[in-house]
Motif scaffolding. Structure first.
Motif, mmCIF file in Angstrom:
data_model
loop_
_atom_site.group_PDB
_atom_site.id
_atom_site.type_symbol
_atom_site.label_atom_id
_atom_site.label_comp_id
_atom_site.label_asym_id
_atom_site.label_seq_id
_atom_site.Cartn_x
_atom_site.Cartn_y
_atom_site.Cartn_z
ATOM 1 N N PHE A 199 7.979 8.000 -18.890
ATOM 2 C CA PHE A 199 7.786 6.902 -17.826
ATOM 3 C C PHE A 199 6.471 6.801 -16.843
ATOM 4 O O PHE A 199 6.023 6.041 -15.897
ATOM 5 C CB PHE A 199 8.391 8.463 -16.792
ATOM 6 N N GLN A 200 5.289 7.956 -16.605
ATOM 7 C CA GLN A 200 4.255 8.096 -16.586
ATOM 8 C C GLN A 200 3.092 6.638 -16.940
ATOM 9 O O GLN A 200 2.891 5.888 -16.350
ATOM 10 C CB GLN A 200 3.213 9.110 -16.728
ATOM 11 N N LEU A 201 3.626 6.204 -18.053
ATOM 12 C CA LEU A 201 3.230 4.949 -19.006
ATOM 13 C C LEU A 201 3.861 3.714 -18.472
ATOM 14 O O LEU A 201 3.007 2.743 -17.153
ATOM 15 C CB LEU A 201 3.771 4.756 -20.317
ATOM 16 N N ARG A 202 5.261 3.472 -17.314
ATOM 17 C CA ARG A 202 5.795 3.035 -17.142
ATOM 18 C C ARG A 202 4.958 2.268 -15.193
ATOM 19 O O ARG A 202 4.809 1.466 -14.268
ATOM 20 C CB ARG A 202 6.906 2.873 -16.383
ATOM 21 N N ILE A 203 4.793 3.567 -14.640
ATOM 22 C CA ILE A 203 4.460 4.008 -13.548
ATOM 23 C C ILE A 203 2.600 3.063 -13.797
ATOM 24 O O ILE A 203 2.239 2.660 -12.066
ATOM 25 C CB ILE A 203 4.475 5.403 -13.347
ATOM 26 N N HIS A 204 1.775 3.649 -14.048
ATOM 27 C CA HIS A 204 0.520 2.974 -14.487
ATOM 28 C C HIS A 204 0.507 1.166 -15.078
ATOM 29 O O HIS A 204 0.004 1.411 -13.663
ATOM 30 C CB HIS A 204 -0.001 3.781 -16.054
ATOM 31 N N ASP A 205 1.754 1.166 -15.610
ATOM 32 C CA ASP A 205 1.107 -0.406 -15.361
ATOM 33 C C ASP A 205 1.836 -1.446 -14.434
ATOM 34 O O ASP A 205 1.419 -2.446 -14.382
ATOM 35 C CB ASP A 205 3.255 -0.639 -16.831
ATOM 36 N N GLN A 206 2.726 -0.417 -13.484
ATOM 37 C CA GLN A 206 3.217 -0.810 -12.171
ATOM 38 C C GLN A 206 2.254 -0.995 -11.225
ATOM 39 O O GLN A 206 1.946 -1.912 -10.281
ATOM 40 C CB GLN A 206 4.290 -0.631 -11.599
ATOM 41 N N MET A 207 1.210 -0.012 -10.989
ATOM 42 C CA MET A 207 -0.348 0.459 -10.608
ATOM 43 C C MET A 207 -0.832 -0.753 -10.624
ATOM 44 O O MET A 207 -1.094 -1.259 -9.398
ATOM 45 C CB MET A 207 -0.286 1.536 -10.276
ATOM 46 N N LEU A 257 1.142 -1.316 0.083
ATOM 47 C CA LEU A 257 -0.081 -0.196 -0.041
ATOM 48 C C LEU A 257 0.785 1.154 0.528
ATOM 49 O O LEU A 257 0.441 1.936 -0.738
ATOM 50 C CB LEU A 257 -0.678 -0.048 1.387
ATOM 51 N N THR A 258 1.882 1.326 0.776
ATOM 52 C CA THR A 258 3.105 1.863 1.156
ATOM 53 C C THR A 258 3.677 2.436 -0.609
ATOM 54 O O THR A 258 3.807 3.541 -1.130
ATOM 55 C CB THR A 258 3.862 2.027 2.144
ATOM 56 N N THR A 259 3.786 1.387 -1.094
ATOM 57 C CA THR A 259 4.606 1.182 -2.291
ATOM 58 C C THR A 259 3.385 2.080 -3.790
ATOM 59 O O THR A 259 4.167 2.895 -4.228
ATOM 60 C CB THR A 259 4.838 -0.010 -3.121
ATOM 61 N N LEU A 260 1.980 1.642 -3.778
ATOM 62 C CA LEU A 260 1.293 2.565 -4.013
ATOM 63 C C LEU A 260 1.115 4.040 -4.029
ATOM 64 O O LEU A 260 0.454 4.599 -5.345
ATOM 65 C CB LEU A 260 0.324 1.423 -3.947
ATOM 66 N N ASP A 261 1.291 4.719 -3.235
ATOM 67 C CA ASP A 261 0.754 6.240 -2.679
ATOM 68 C C ASP A 261 2.364 6.592 -3.509
ATOM 69 O O ASP A 261 1.599 7.265 -3.304
ATOM 70 C CB ASP A 261 1.504 5.663 -1.353
ATOM 71 N N LYS A 262 3.533 5.495 -2.877
ATOM 72 C CA LYS A 262 4.169 6.451 -3.872
ATOM 73 C C LYS A 262 4.072 6.818 -4.907
ATOM 74 O O LYS A 262 5.021 7.815 -5.589
ATOM 75 C CB LYS A 262 6.350 5.961 -3.063
ATOM 76 N N LEU A 263 4.128 5.475 -5.682
ATOM 77 C CA LEU A 263 4.134 5.336 -7.393
ATOM 78 C C LEU A 263 2.990 6.882 -7.660
ATOM 79 O O LEU A 263 2.766 7.737 -8.984
ATOM 80 C CB LEU A 263 3.293 4.214 -8.003
ATOM 81 N N ASN A 264 2.049 6.349 -6.397
ATOM 82 C CA ASN A 264 0.940 7.970 -7.442
ATOM 83 C C ASN A 264 1.388 9.048 -7.035
ATOM 84 O O ASN A 264 1.403 10.357 -7.677
ATOM 85 C CB ASN A 264 -0.443 8.162 -5.953
ATOM 86 N N GLU A 265 2.048 9.911 -6.066
ATOM 87 C CA GLU A 265 3.241 10.704 -5.439
ATOM 88 C C GLU A 265 4.119 11.338 -6.749
ATOM 89 O O GLU A 265 3.763 12.028 -7.583
ATOM 90 C CB GLU A 265 3.613 11.051 -4.285
ATOM 91 N N THR A 266 4.755 10.097 -7.297
ATOM 92 C CA THR A 266 5.189 9.855 -8.243
ATOM 93 C C THR A 266 4.774 10.647 -10.130
ATOM 94 O O THR A 266 5.235 11.391 -10.466
ATOM 95 C CB THR A 266 6.587 8.503 -8.830
ATOM 96 N N LEU A 267 3.590 10.139 -9.780
ATOM 97 C CA LEU A 267 2.268 9.808 -11.087
ATOM 98 C C LEU A 267 2.429 11.433 -10.827
ATOM 99 O O LEU A 267 2.426 12.630 -12.301
ATOM 100 C CB LEU A 267 1.504 8.878 -11.449
#
Length: 227
Positions: A91-99, A16-26
């Motif tokens: 970068f955004q596509l990669r983050i979306h894919d990871q999320m 859950l923390t990782t998902l929050d971090k990915l959202n902030e990065t996005l």
């Protein structure tokens, strides 16, 4: 892989923390992208201004060349900004894919955990309730129900009903009625004497004699015998 990621509550919290971090990065990448797009648009406007200044009459050739070079430099910077925007988009596509992968893994793990919990609960209930115990309980219930039915039938039956024969009672009643009728026929008919009544006097009417208590009891007994 899912067990390694979300096998323990602590690891689920990390996910859950990782998902929050990915959202902030996005969100940060989207802000940078908007800034770069604005800068690229500004360079285009500068190039247009240099071009309009170069096209004015009366300028020397060297000045026109300088203005053209400045416009080209603006277009180069615009291209660089556009390249950075494209890179940020990747970068955004990669983050979306990871999320998407993390959210799917989390949903799968929660589903598997819920199914595992349900299976354990069902197994525990099966251990607590054996099929043999269920059959035994149902047999006891059926036996108690049958016993209660017999008790109710015994209580609802009239007392002593089986000790009397209806045909015999009817025959005895007919004999009593015949004896009573015969006794009435054998009694002699007696006439009461007629008293002398003077011509000038009217006969005195006597009120009917009231029945005594014994006569009432006899009448009631005869009524019962007739029934």
């Amino acid at each position: 892989m899912f067990n390694r990621l979300f096998g323990k509550p602590k690891q689920q919290t990390n996910a859950l923390t990782t998902l929050d971090k990915l959202n902030e990065t996005l969100e940060m990448l989207e802000k940078k992208e908007n800034v770069l797009l604005k800068k690229a648009a500004a360079e285009v406007e500068k190039a247009k201004e240099f071009t309009r200044a170069k096209n004015k009459r009366g300028l020397f050739c060297c000045l026109q060349v300088t203005l053209s070079a400045a416009a080209i430099q603006c277009l180069k910077r615009k291209r660089l900004y556009e390249q950075q925007v494209e890179q940020l988009g990747n970068f955004q596509l990669r983050i979306h894919d990871q999320m998407i992968m993390l959210e799917g893994a989390k949903a799968t793990t929660e589903t598997v955990g819920a199914l595992r919990t349900g299976a354990a609960a069902m197994k525990a209930m099966q251990k607590a309730t054996n099929i043999d115990d269920v059959d035994k309980t149902m047999d006891e219930i059926n036996e108690q129900t049958e016993n209660m039915k017999q008790i109710q039938e015994a209580l609802s039956a009239p007392i002593g009903a089986a000790d009397f024969d209806e045909d015999e009672l009817e025959a005895e009643l007919e004999e009593l009625e015949g004896a009573e009728l015969e006794e009435q026929l054998l009694q002699p008919a007696t006439a009461a004497p007629v008293p002398d009544i003077p011509a000038n006097k009217q006969p005195v009417r006597y009120a009917p004699k009231k029945n005594t208590a014994e006569e009432d009891e006899l009448a009631a007994l005869q009524a019962e015998m007739a029934l």
